[in-house]
Design an enzyme around this catalytic site. Structure first.
Site, PDB file in Angstrom:
ATOM      1  N   ASN A   9       0.862  -1.189   0.000  1.00 12.80           N
ATOM      2  CA  ASN A   9       0.000   0.000   0.000  1.00 12.80           C
ATOM      3  C   ASN A   9       0.891   1.229   0.000  1.00 12.80           C
ATOM      4  OD1 ASN A   9      -1.833   2.033   0.482  1.00 12.80           O
ATOM      5  ND2 ASN A   9      -2.143   1.493   2.654  1.00 12.80           N
ATOM      6  N   TRP A  10       0.941   1.912  -1.131  1.00 15.23           N
ATOM      7  CA  TRP A  10       1.853   3.058  -1.253  1.00 15.23           C
ATOM      8  C   TRP A  10       1.276   4.332  -0.650  1.00 15.23           C
ATOM      9  CZ3 TRP A  10       3.809   2.353  -7.011  1.00 15.23           C
ATOM     10  CH2 TRP A  10       4.647   1.224  -7.045  1.00 15.23           C
ATOM     11  N   LYS A  11       0.026   4.276  -0.206  1.00 17.96           N
ATOM     12  CA  LYS A  11      -0.612   5.478   0.367  1.00 17.96           C
ATOM     13  C   LYS A  11      -0.442   6.646  -0.620  1.00 17.96           C
ATOM     14  CE  LYS A  11       0.366   3.520   4.825  1.00 17.96           C
ATOM     15  NZ  LYS A  11       0.208   3.665   6.251  1.00 17.96           N
ATOM     16  N   HIS A  95      -9.489   0.931   4.834  1.00 16.04           N
ATOM     17  CA  HIS A  95      -8.205   1.122   5.530  1.00 16.04           C
ATOM     18  C   HIS A  95      -8.414   2.059   6.719  1.00 16.04           C
ATOM     19  CE1 HIS A  95      -4.070   2.372   6.300  1.00 16.04           C
ATOM     20  NE2 HIS A  95      -3.705   1.258   5.685  1.00 16.04           N
ATOM     21  N   GLU A  97      -6.794   4.486   7.770  1.00 19.52           N
ATOM     22  CA  GLU A  97      -6.605   5.915   7.477  1.00 19.52           C
ATOM     23  C   GLU A  97      -7.848   6.493   6.801  1.00 19.52           C
ATOM     24  OE1 GLU A  97      -2.851   5.512   5.455  1.00 19.52           O
ATOM     25  OE2 GLU A  97      -1.918   4.943   7.353  1.00 19.52           O
ATOM     26  N   GLU A 167      -5.435  -5.217  10.529  1.00 18.81           N
ATOM     27  CA  GLU A 167      -4.408  -4.193  10.717  1.00 18.81           C
ATOM     28  C   GLU A 167      -4.675  -3.447  12.025  1.00 18.81           C
ATOM     29  OE1 GLU A 167      -2.428  -2.975   6.858  1.00 18.81           O
ATOM     30  OE2 GLU A 167      -4.196  -1.732   7.029  1.00 18.81           O
ATOM     31  N   GLY A 173       2.391   2.000  10.657  1.00 11.90           N
ATOM     32  CA  GLY A 173       3.317   3.130  10.519  1.00 11.90           C
ATOM     33  C   GLY A 173       4.023   3.507  11.808  1.00 11.90           C
ATOM     34  N   SER A 212       3.440  -2.444  10.254  1.00 11.26           N
ATOM     35  CA  SER A 212       4.899  -2.451  10.403  1.00 11.26           C
ATOM     36  C   SER A 212       5.530  -3.797  10.016  1.00 11.26           C
ATOM     37  CB  SER A 212       5.294  -2.033  11.826  1.00 11.26           C
ATOM     38  OG  SER A 212       4.841  -0.717  12.084  1.00 11.26           O
ATOM     39  N   GLY A 233       2.807  -1.205   4.277  1.00 12.50           N
ATOM     40  CA  GLY A 233       2.855   0.214   3.939  1.00 12.50           C
ATOM     41  C   GLY A 233       4.279   0.657   3.669  1.00 12.50           C
ATOM     42  N   GLY A 234       4.925   1.236   4.677  1.00 10.76           N
ATOM     43  CA  GLY A 234       6.246   1.846   4.517  1.00 10.76           C
ATOM     44  C   GLY A 234       7.270   0.977   3.807  1.00 10.76           C
TER      45      GLY A 234
HETATM   46  C1  PEP Z   1      -0.682   0.023   5.889  1.00 13.89           C
HETATM   47  O1  PEP Z   1      -0.630   1.123   5.414  1.00 13.89           O
HETATM   48  O2  PEP Z   1      -1.630  -0.710   5.615  1.00 13.89           O
HETATM   49  C2  PEP Z   1       0.402  -0.420   6.780  1.00 13.89           C
HETATM   50  C3  PEP Z   1       0.305  -1.572   7.368  1.00 13.89           C
HETATM   51  O3  PEP Z   1       1.463   0.449   6.951  1.00 13.89           O
HETATM   52  P1  PEP Z   1       2.905   0.090   7.629  1.00 13.89           P
HETATM   53  O4  PEP Z   1       3.370  -1.202   7.016  1.00 13.89           O
HETATM   54  O5  PEP Z   1       3.766   1.242   7.268  1.00 13.89           O
HETATM   55  O6  PEP Z   1       2.661  -0.056   9.088  1.00 13.89           O
END
Ligand code: PEP
Length: 249
Positions: A9-11, A95, A97, A167, A173, A212, A233-234
């Site tokens: 997920n590049w957000k 999600h 966010e 999640e 994050g 994470s 994500g990251g």
């Molecule tokens: C996400 O955005 O779904 C996520 C899990 O982010 P991260 O891996 O950065 O925690």
């Protein structure tokens, strides 16, 4: 046998040019991977560019959201049909966010999951508790409400077409990952609810963990019985780290 899904997920990161550069660097790194469903979720304007580059590579493309209508006077929104036409096969829905900043609810997420299925997209439906909810001992109540609400009125045969992503909000994050045991406990609970809902077909539903995930913790998470992949994500923003996650074995 559930094929693992590893989704990035590049957000709101990467222009179309940056997304294309990622795809060009990433594809050779995962060229030999056959037994993983690899998904990249760029921002809307980069979907077509990434989809063009990954065509016939076995890598799939997702949107990070969709609207529930096919078309209409919904300024700023994008429909499942449009996302599919741009080359996506999957879409992330609900999600945290989106829930936190854009008023997504279980009900709106449910409408989106149903619309995505109707358009032939694979929904990656996200849920998870906040830190306050976990500390208050409400984790199971929260995820039960979210999964019941999010998958309401999904007909039985469509059950296995949905990918669920657990999640925990406190792990997204933050660099704090749920332990494999904490994640497995919730995944097993979700699998039980899916069994009530979809019967034996629940065994085919992929339940991803997100929060994470990094190259150095993916293998221990994936070793758990009910963890069928990851939403990343990251660590999905750099081709080499995401490739290392994809090649977790
Ligand atoms: C996400 O955005 O779904 C996520 C899990 O982010 P991260 O891996 O950065 O925690």
């Amino acid at each position: 046998m559930r094929v693992p899904v590893i989704a990035g997920n590049w957000k709101m990161y990467k222009t179309a040019g940056e997304a294309a550069a990622f795809a060009k660097a990433f594809l050779p790194l995962v060229a030999g991977v056959r037994e993983v469903e690899i998904v990249l979720a760029p921002p809307f304007p980069s979907i077509a560019a990434v989809a063009d580059l990954v065509r016939r590579s076995g890598v799939f493309v997702a949107s990070q959201n969709v609207h529930f209508a096919d078309e209409g006077a919904y300024t700023g929104e994008v429909s499942p049909r449009m996302v599919k036409d741009a080359g996506a096969s999957h879409c992330i829905i609900g999600h945290s966010e989106r829930r936190q900043y854009f008023a997504e609810t279980d009900d709106s997420a449910n409408r989106k999951v149903r619309a995505a299925l109707a358009a032939g997209l694979t929904p990656i439906f996200c849920l998870g508790e906040t830190l306050a909810e976990r500390k208050a001992g409400k984790t199971f109540d929260v995820v039960e409400r979210q999964i019941r609400g999010g998958l309401k009125d999904i007909p039985g045969p469509d059950g296995p077409k949905v990918v669920v992503a657990y999640e925990p909000v406190w792990a997204i994050g933050t660099g704090v990952t749920a332990t494999p045991e904490q994640a497995q406990e919730v995944h097993a609970f979700l699998r039980g609810l899916l069994k009530e809902r979809f019967g034996s077909a629940a065994a085919a539903v992929r339940i991803l963990y997100g929060g994470s995930v990094k190259p150095d913790n993916i293998a221990t998470l994936m070793a758990k019985e009910d963890i069928d992949g990851a939403l990343v994500g990251g660590a999905s923003l750099a081709a080499d780290s995401f490739a290392r996650i994809v090649k977790f074995k």
